[in-house]
Design a protein around this motif. Structure first.
Motif, PDB file in Angstrom:
ATOM      1  N   VAL A 249      -8.554  -4.991   9.644  1.00 66.03           N
ATOM      2  CA  VAL A 249      -8.236  -5.846   8.496  1.00 66.03           C
ATOM      3  C   VAL A 249      -7.398  -5.084   7.476  1.00 66.03           C
ATOM      4  O   VAL A 249      -6.423  -5.625   6.930  1.00 66.03           O
ATOM      5  CB  VAL A 249      -9.536  -6.402   7.857  1.00 66.03           C
ATOM      6  CG1 VAL A 249      -9.275  -7.013   6.502  1.00 66.03           C
ATOM      7  CG2 VAL A 249     -10.164  -7.428   8.787  1.00 66.03           C
ATOM      8  N   LEU A 250      -7.742  -3.829   7.218  1.00 70.97           N
ATOM      9  CA  LEU A 250      -6.950  -3.035   6.279  1.00 70.97           C
ATOM     10  C   LEU A 250      -5.525  -2.818   6.790  1.00 70.97           C
ATOM     11  O   LEU A 250      -4.570  -2.869   6.007  1.00 70.97           O
ATOM     12  CB  LEU A 250      -7.633  -1.694   6.022  1.00 70.97           C
ATOM     13  CG  LEU A 250      -8.901  -1.749   5.188  1.00 70.97           C
ATOM     14  CD1 LEU A 250      -9.544  -0.373   5.100  1.00 70.97           C
ATOM     15  CD2 LEU A 250      -8.634  -2.299   3.803  1.00 70.97           C
ATOM     16  N   ALA A 251      -5.368  -2.596   8.077  1.00 63.29           N
ATOM     17  CA  ALA A 251      -4.025  -2.436   8.642  1.00 63.29           C
ATOM     18  C   ALA A 251      -3.222  -3.728   8.501  1.00 63.29           C
ATOM     19  O   ALA A 251      -2.051  -3.697   8.107  1.00 63.29           O
ATOM     20  CB  ALA A 251      -4.111  -2.018  10.103  1.00 63.29           C
ATOM     21  N   LEU A 252      -3.847  -4.853   8.801  1.00 64.95           N
ATOM     22  CA  LEU A 252      -3.147  -6.138   8.659  1.00 64.95           C
ATOM     23  C   LEU A 252      -2.784  -6.436   7.209  1.00 64.95           C
ATOM     24  O   LEU A 252      -1.687  -6.924   6.927  1.00 64.95           O
ATOM     25  CB  LEU A 252      -3.995  -7.262   9.239  1.00 64.95           C
ATOM     26  CG  LEU A 252      -4.051  -7.332  10.753  1.00 64.95           C
ATOM     27  CD1 LEU A 252      -5.043  -8.407  11.201  1.00 64.95           C
ATOM     28  CD2 LEU A 252      -2.686  -7.616  11.329  1.00 64.95           C
ATOM     29  N   LEU A 253      -3.699  -6.143   6.297  1.00 63.14           N
ATOM     30  CA  LEU A 253      -3.399  -6.357   4.875  1.00 63.14           C
ATOM     31  C   LEU A 253      -2.244  -5.475   4.410  1.00 63.14           C
ATOM     32  O   LEU A 253      -1.405  -5.911   3.619  1.00 63.14           O
ATOM     33  CB  LEU A 253      -4.636  -6.100   4.022  1.00 63.14           C
ATOM     34  CG  LEU A 253      -5.720  -7.171   4.063  1.00 63.14           C
ATOM     35  CD1 LEU A 253      -6.944  -6.717   3.265  1.00 63.14           C
ATOM     36  CD2 LEU A 253      -5.194  -8.482   3.534  1.00 63.14           C
ATOM     37  N   SER A 254      -2.185  -4.256   4.901  1.00 64.15           N
ATOM     38  CA  SER A 254      -1.075  -3.374   4.545  1.00 64.15           C
ATOM     39  C   SER A 254       0.249  -3.910   5.073  1.00 64.15           C
ATOM     40  O   SER A 254       1.261  -3.889   4.363  1.00 64.15           O
ATOM     41  CB  SER A 254      -1.322  -1.968   5.092  1.00 64.15           C
ATOM     42  OG  SER A 254      -2.433  -1.386   4.479  1.00 64.15           O
ATOM     43  N   LEU A 255       0.239  -4.407   6.299  1.00 65.99           N
ATOM     44  CA  LEU A 255       1.470  -4.948   6.869  1.00 65.99           C
ATOM     45  C   LEU A 255       1.909  -6.224   6.159  1.00 65.99           C
ATOM     46  O   LEU A 255       3.099  -6.429   5.911  1.00 65.99           O
ATOM     47  CB  LEU A 255       1.294  -5.193   8.360  1.00 65.99           C
ATOM     48  CG  LEU A 255       1.091  -3.941   9.204  1.00 65.99           C
ATOM     49  CD1 LEU A 255       0.878  -4.319  10.661  1.00 65.99           C
ATOM     50  CD2 LEU A 255       2.258  -2.995   9.061  1.00 65.99           C
ATOM     51  N   VAL A 256       0.957  -7.074   5.821  1.00 63.67           N
ATOM     52  CA  VAL A 256       1.290  -8.298   5.079  1.00 63.67           C
ATOM     53  C   VAL A 256       1.820  -7.937   3.694  1.00 63.67           C
ATOM     54  O   VAL A 256       2.782  -8.547   3.205  1.00 63.67           O
ATOM     55  CB  VAL A 256       0.062  -9.229   4.994  1.00 63.67           C
ATOM     56  CG1 VAL A 256       0.273 -10.342   3.992  1.00 63.67           C
ATOM     57  CG2 VAL A 256      -0.238  -9.806   6.365  1.00 63.67           C
ATOM     58  N   SER A 257       1.232  -6.938   3.063  1.00 64.92           N
ATOM     59  CA  SER A 257       1.708  -6.499   1.751  1.00 64.92           C
ATOM     60  C   SER A 257       3.117  -5.939   1.853  1.00 64.92           C
ATOM     61  O   SER A 257       3.951  -6.182   0.967  1.00 64.92           O
ATOM     62  CB  SER A 257       0.769  -5.444   1.171  1.00 64.92           C
ATOM     63  OG  SER A 257      -0.502  -5.973   0.975  1.00 64.92           O
ATOM     64  N   ALA A 258       3.396  -5.180   2.897  1.00 60.78           N
ATOM     65  CA  ALA A 258       4.743  -4.644   3.092  1.00 60.78           C
ATOM     66  C   ALA A 258       5.753  -5.776   3.253  1.00 60.78           C
ATOM     67  O   ALA A 258       6.837  -5.740   2.663  1.00 60.78           O
ATOM     68  CB  ALA A 258       4.774  -3.725   4.311  1.00 60.78           C
ATOM     69  N   LEU A 259       5.378  -6.779   4.023  1.00 57.52           N
ATOM     70  CA  LEU A 259       6.268  -7.927   4.214  1.00 57.52           C
ATOM     71  C   LEU A 259       6.474  -8.683   2.904  1.00 57.52           C
ATOM     72  O   LEU A 259       7.598  -9.062   2.564  1.00 57.52           O
ATOM     73  CB  LEU A 259       5.690  -8.858   5.283  1.00 57.52           C
ATOM     74  CG  LEU A 259       6.517 -10.085   5.623  1.00 57.52           C
ATOM     75  CD1 LEU A 259       7.856  -9.662   6.215  1.00 57.52           C
ATOM     76  CD2 LEU A 259       5.771 -10.977   6.584  1.00 57.52           C
ATOM     77  N   ALA A 260       5.405  -8.877   2.154  1.00 59.93           N
ATOM     78  CA  ALA A 260       5.509  -9.597   0.889  1.00 59.93           C
ATOM     79  C   ALA A 260       6.378  -8.846  -0.111  1.00 59.93           C
ATOM     80  O   ALA A 260       7.219  -9.444  -0.795  1.00 59.93           O
ATOM     81  CB  ALA A 260       4.115  -9.839   0.303  1.00 59.93           C
ATOM     82  N   VAL A 261       6.198  -7.549  -0.199  1.00 56.08           N
ATOM     83  CA  VAL A 261       6.994  -6.766  -1.152  1.00 56.08           C
ATOM     84  C   VAL A 261       8.445  -6.712  -0.725  1.00 56.08           C
ATOM     85  O   VAL A 261       9.344  -6.813  -1.566  1.00 56.08           O
ATOM     86  CB  VAL A 261       6.393  -5.340  -1.299  1.00 56.08           C
ATOM     87  CG1 VAL A 261       7.340  -4.417  -2.034  1.00 56.08           C
ATOM     88  CG2 VAL A 261       5.059  -5.401  -2.023  1.00 56.08           C
ATOM     89  N   SER A 262       8.694  -6.582   0.572  1.00 56.81           N
ATOM     90  CA  SER A 262      10.085  -6.474   1.015  1.00 56.81           C
ATOM     91  C   SER A 262      10.840  -7.792   0.869  1.00 56.81           C
ATOM     92  O   SER A 262      12.040  -7.789   0.612  1.00 56.81           O
ATOM     93  CB  SER A 262      10.155  -5.993   2.461  1.00 56.81           C
ATOM     94  OG  SER A 262       9.660  -6.981   3.337  1.00 56.81           O
TER      95      SER A 262
END
Length: 77
Positions: A21-34
């Motif tokens: 879940v933490l890995a997925l949240l990090s990837l979603v956050s990266a996508l959202a910020v980019s």
């Protein structure tokens, strides 16, 4: 003895879920910020480094998930 085995398995599953879940949240956050960093109020020059940091955190978290699996398999032997 069977109780200890069940608790270890339950604990291992919990750790797996938390890391995933933490890995997925990090990837979603990266996508959202980019994609929406400027809309979120971030300076345009900061969106790339922040997104890259989230992406690296997600990759390291995934690596830790696999490392945890190897460690837990060795302790069961």
């Amino acid at each position: 003895m069977d109780t200890i085995g069940r608790e270890r398995e339950r604990s291992r599953k919990f750790v797996q879920v938390v890391f995933a879940v933490l890995a997925l949240l990090s990837l979603v956050s990266a996508l959202a910020v980019s994609t929406r960093g400027v809309d979120l109020g971030l300076p345009e020059t900061s969106t790339y480094p922040i997104a890259l940091a989230f992406l690296l955190v997600g990759a390291v978290d995934t690596a830790l998930l696999f490392a945890w699996e190897r460690i837990s398999q060795r302790t069961e032997l």
